[in-house]
Design a protein around this motif. Structure first.
Motif, PDB file in Angstrom:
ATOM      1  N   PHE A 150       0.815  -1.225   0.000  1.00 29.21           N
ATOM      2  CA  PHE A 150       0.000   0.000   0.000  1.00 29.21           C
ATOM      3  C   PHE A 150       0.848   1.275   0.000  1.00 29.21           C
ATOM      4  N   ARG A 151       1.896   1.249  -0.812  1.00 28.50           N
ATOM      5  CA  ARG A 151       2.740   2.425  -0.963  1.00 28.50           C
ATOM      6  C   ARG A 151       2.875   2.747  -2.442  1.00 28.50           C
ATOM      7  N   MET A 152       2.840   4.023  -2.759  1.00 23.62           N
ATOM      8  CA  MET A 152       2.904   4.469  -4.153  1.00 23.62           C
ATOM      9  C   MET A 152       4.157   3.941  -4.840  1.00 23.62           C
ATOM     10  N   GLY A 153       3.969   3.326  -6.013  1.00 21.58           N
ATOM     11  CA  GLY A 153       5.107   2.840  -6.794  1.00 21.58           C
ATOM     12  C   GLY A 153       5.705   1.547  -6.286  1.00 21.58           C
ATOM     13  N   ARG A 154       5.013   0.896  -5.323  1.00 17.77           N
ATOM     14  CA  ARG A 154       5.519  -0.374  -4.792  1.00 17.77           C
ATOM     15  C   ARG A 154       4.430  -1.436  -4.898  1.00 17.77           C
ATOM     16  N   ASN A 155       4.826  -2.688  -5.039  1.00 16.42           N
ATOM     17  CA  ASN A 155       3.826  -3.750  -5.181  1.00 16.42           C
ATOM     18  C   ASN A 155       4.349  -5.090  -4.694  1.00 16.42           C
ATOM     19  N   CYS A 156       3.480  -6.091  -4.769  1.00 19.16           N
ATOM     20  CA  CYS A 156       3.824  -7.424  -4.255  1.00 19.16           C
ATOM     21  C   CYS A 156       4.934  -8.080  -5.072  1.00 19.16           C
ATOM     22  N   HIS A 157       4.993  -7.789  -6.376  1.00 19.54           N
ATOM     23  CA  HIS A 157       6.038  -8.400  -7.216  1.00 19.54           C
ATOM     24  C   HIS A 157       7.424  -7.915  -6.794  1.00 19.54           C
ATOM     25  N   GLN A 158       7.514  -6.636  -6.449  1.00 17.78           N
ATOM     26  CA  GLN A 158       8.788  -6.100  -5.961  1.00 17.78           C
ATOM     27  C   GLN A 158       9.161  -6.751  -4.625  1.00 17.78           C
ATOM     28  N   ALA A 159       8.151  -7.025  -3.804  1.00 20.44           N
ATOM     29  CA  ALA A 159       8.396  -7.678  -2.504  1.00 20.44           C
ATOM     30  C   ALA A 159       8.983  -9.073  -2.718  1.00 20.44           C
ATOM     31  N   VAL A 160       8.406  -9.817  -3.666  1.00 20.48           N
ATOM     32  CA  VAL A 160       8.900 -11.176  -3.961  1.00 20.48           C
ATOM     33  C   VAL A 160      10.306 -11.106  -4.559  1.00 20.48           C
TER      34      VAL A 160
END
Length: 340
Positions: free
Chosen positions: A119-129
């Motif tokens: 839930f941050r602008m420009g960030r997502n679950c794929h980047q987390a993985v």
């Protein structure tokens, strides 16, 4: 748990509430769609008298007289036979939350840890993985998989308010947020007070979750642990089993200090060779797939839409496309293998 207060705090947030901000907040709420709250007011109904409605709400927010109504309690299936409680705010309350979210987001966003992706602008679950796989390539193959029991429903209000007050000195905004937290939940015609937690379904809840768990992020950073967090889903990556067990113990003690506890059956030390689930993916060695529970949820959604509608009319096709597109976008980046 001690919260460090900033020497310089933000004061005049109320003064930033203007017609432009109100309209932007409404447009964001409209874009996200969503069901009506307990007043049964829909977006289109609210929009019929939009200028007056927004002007009236703006005055209430600026004066501090805004009084949120109770959330409508609904339960959505989690895919394992269990359900997740959601609190659906009214359209008016959603707009109020979005206004406040926009006012306070940048104050905290600049301080958030780089390993927080939810839930941050420009960030997502794929980047987390991807970050998780980056740590794995560095030899961090032991995984501390932590599940906070009923996180959103159990965050202590005083922890939320103290975290906010550490950087915000605008009493009106703090009071408005406290009112939102205490608005209560209506279920089967009965209103239950909300003495703790920030209900899933609330526009501002993900930000409040990040503000609260930011303390945990920096605690892990201080102890030199590699971790990846997406809202309340997080894993710690370690090079040895001993380090992983130490990390788990430290985290459990820290969460206890926040009056939160881990789920014993879901919190464990795992290894990349054994595999584990994270953000809807099944990860084992270097393979990333759509996890079984996610596949079943997708199939059930399709089944539910098609079996109830013998005619595949325009609206049904639209709903089907939305589900299929959403699933494909989520599960088919370059590093994921989807098997039928």
């Amino acid at each position: 748990m001690n919260i460090i207060h900033d020497k310089i705090k933000v004061h005049s947030l109320t003064g930033r509430i203007n017609e432009d901000l109100m309209l932007k907040a409404f447009k964001a709420v409209k874009k996200n769609r969503g069901a009506a709250g307990i007043d049964k007011m829909t977006i289109s109904m609210y929009e019929k008298n939009l200028s007056d409605n927004l002007l009236s709400l703006m005055r209430e927010l600026k004066k501090g007289t805004y009084q949120p109504v109770a959330l409508r309690r609904v339960y959505i299936p989690k895919g394992d036979g269990k359900t997740r409680p959601l609190g659906i705010p009214t359209i008016k309350c959603r707009i109020a939350q979005e206004v406040i979210r926009r006012l306070i987001n940048s104050i905290f966003e600049s301080r958030f840890h780089d390993n927080s992706f939810g839930f941050r602008m420009g960030r997502n679950c794929h980047q987390a993985v991807e970050r998780l796989m980056h740590y794995a390539k560095q030899g961090c193959r032991y995984v501390v998989d932590v599940d906070i029991k009923g996180f959103f429903d159990n965050i202590p209000h005083d922890l939320i308010m103290n975290s906010l007050a550490s950087r915000i000195a605008d009493g009106n905004i703090l009071n408005l947020i406290e009112k939102l937290l205490n608005s209560g939940v209506m279920e089967e015609g009965k209103i239950t007070p909300t003495l703790k937690g920030t209900p899933q379904g609330g526009v501002i809840s993900p930000l409040l979750a990040n503000i609260t768990l930011d303390h945990l992020d920096w605690f892990l950073d201080e102890h030199d642990f590699n971790f990846v967090r997406y809202a309340d889903d997080f894993v710690i990556l370690c090079k040895s089993e001993a380090e992983a067990k130490k990390a788990l113990e430290l985290v459990q003690n820290f969460l206890n200090g926040m009056k939160l506890e881990t789920s014993p059956e879901k919190t464990k030390v795992s290894h990349f060779s054994k595999g584990f689930d994270f953000l809807g993916f099944s990860i084992k060695n270097s393979s990333i797939q759509m996890r079984i529970k996610s596949r079943e949820k997708f199939k059930n959604s399709i089944r539910d839409i098609t079996t109830r509608s013998h005619n595949l009319d325009k609206e049904v096709i639209k709903r089907l496309n939305r589900v299929i597109r959403g699933t494909v976008n989520y599960f088919s980046p370059k590093f994921v293998h989807v098997h039928g």
